[in-house]
Design a protein around this motif. Sequence first.
Motif, PDB file in Angstrom:
ATOM      1  N   THR A  94      -3.181   0.606  -3.445  1.00 48.01           N
ATOM      2  CA  THR A  94      -2.552  -0.861  -3.344  1.00 48.01           C
ATOM      3  C   THR A  94      -2.000  -1.711  -4.581  1.00 48.01           C
ATOM      4  O   THR A  94      -2.529  -1.258  -5.793  1.00 48.01           O
ATOM      5  CB  THR A  94      -3.405  -1.697  -2.373  1.00 48.01           C
ATOM      6  OG1 THR A  94      -4.640  -1.823  -3.701  1.00 48.01           O
ATOM      7  CG2 THR A  94      -4.088  -1.324  -1.480  1.00 48.01           C
ATOM      8  N   HIS A  96      -7.003  -7.680   0.111  1.00 40.28           N
ATOM      9  CA  HIS A  96      -7.792  -6.849  -0.122  1.00 40.28           C
ATOM     10  C   HIS A  96      -7.095  -6.293   1.879  1.00 40.28           C
ATOM     11  O   HIS A  96      -6.919  -6.646   2.625  1.00 40.28           O
ATOM     12  CB  HIS A  96      -8.876  -6.734   0.215  1.00 40.28           C
ATOM     13  CG  HIS A  96      -9.631  -5.187   0.879  1.00 40.28           C
ATOM     14  ND1 HIS A  96      -8.791  -3.860  -0.481  1.00 40.28           N
ATOM     15  CD2 HIS A  96      -9.418  -4.050   1.508  1.00 40.28           C
ATOM     16  CE1 HIS A  96      -9.300  -2.705  -0.771  1.00 40.28           C
ATOM     17  NE2 HIS A  96      -8.865  -2.932   0.072  1.00 40.28           N
ATOM     18  N   ILE A 101       1.007  -1.082   0.052  1.00 37.76           N
ATOM     19  CA  ILE A 101      -0.127   0.116   0.310  1.00 37.76           C
ATOM     20  C   ILE A 101       1.212   1.305  -0.105  1.00 37.76           C
ATOM     21  O   ILE A 101       1.890   1.506   0.716  1.00 37.76           O
ATOM     22  CB  ILE A 101      -1.595   0.509   0.742  1.00 37.76           C
ATOM     23  CG1 ILE A 101      -1.972   1.059   1.176  1.00 37.76           C
ATOM     24  CG2 ILE A 101      -0.567   0.742   2.250  1.00 37.76           C
ATOM     25  CD1 ILE A 101      -3.216   1.137   1.872  1.00 37.76           C
ATOM     26  N   SER A 114      -5.003  -2.599   3.540  1.00 38.39           N
ATOM     27  CA  SER A 114      -5.543  -1.608   4.171  1.00 38.39           C
ATOM     28  C   SER A 114      -4.989  -0.661   4.902  1.00 38.39           C
ATOM     29  O   SER A 114      -4.649  -1.547   5.813  1.00 38.39           O
ATOM     30  CB  SER A 114      -7.796  -1.331   4.216  1.00 38.39           C
ATOM     31  OG  SER A 114      -7.589  -1.978   5.405  1.00 38.39           O
ATOM     32  N   ARG A 115      -5.044   0.427   5.646  1.00 39.62           N
ATOM     33  CA  ARG A 115      -4.445   0.989   6.545  1.00 39.62           C
ATOM     34  C   ARG A 115      -5.435   2.092   7.325  1.00 39.62           C
ATOM     35  O   ARG A 115      -6.251   2.614   6.472  1.00 39.62           O
ATOM     36  CB  ARG A 115      -3.255   1.940   5.580  1.00 39.62           C
ATOM     37  CG  ARG A 115      -2.732   2.543   6.689  1.00 39.62           C
ATOM     38  CD  ARG A 115      -1.335   3.488   6.379  1.00 39.62           C
ATOM     39  NE  ARG A 115      -1.926   3.934   4.827  1.00 39.62           N
ATOM     40  CZ  ARG A 115      -1.718   4.573   3.872  1.00 39.62           C
ATOM     41  NH1 ARG A 115      -0.351   4.255   3.874  1.00 39.62           N
ATOM     42  NH2 ARG A 115      -1.895   5.156   2.984  1.00 39.62           N
ATOM     43  N   GLY A 130      -3.146   6.007  -0.878  1.00 39.66           N
ATOM     44  CA  GLY A 130      -3.748   4.548  -0.364  1.00 39.66           C
ATOM     45  C   GLY A 130      -3.840   3.031  -1.404  1.00 39.66           C
ATOM     46  O   GLY A 130      -4.430   2.376  -1.336  1.00 39.66           O
TER      47      GLY A 130
END
Length: 118
Positions: free
Chosen positions: A58, A69, A51, A71-72, A56
Motif C-alpha cells: 500500500t 489504512h 493498494i 485493505s482488500r 498487497g
Amino acid sequence: QVKLVESGGGLVQAGGSLRLSCAASGFTLEHYAIGWFRQAPGKGREGVSCINSIGGSTNYAGSVKGRFHMSRDNAKNTVYLQMNSLKPEDSAVYYCNADAAPWFDDYWGQGTQVTVSS
C-alpha cells in the motif's frame, strides 16, 4: 458492466474513525491496483491511497499516512479504507477506482460523503 459502490461515510467529530467500503462488480478487483480518491468542493480529485494488485503493498498520501489504512478482501471483491484520527480537512466525497483500467477516466461511482466536524 463495471460498477463501483462506495459506502461507509458519515458525519464524525475530529479524532473519530470511519471505515469506507468499495464494492466492485463487473471486474475482478484483485487484477488491478485500486486507489481511493477524494474531492472537496471546488477542488479536483486527490489521490489518497492505493493498494497493489499483487502482494498487497500500500501507499498513502503524506497528509493521511499513519492515520488511514487500506485493505482488500478478494473473496468479497471489496476494498476498505480505515480512517482514524480524522481531521476537518479530511472532509470530502471519497471514491474508489482501478488504476490503469480502461474506464478509469470515464467512470466513477457516486462516492461516499465524509464530513468531519471540529
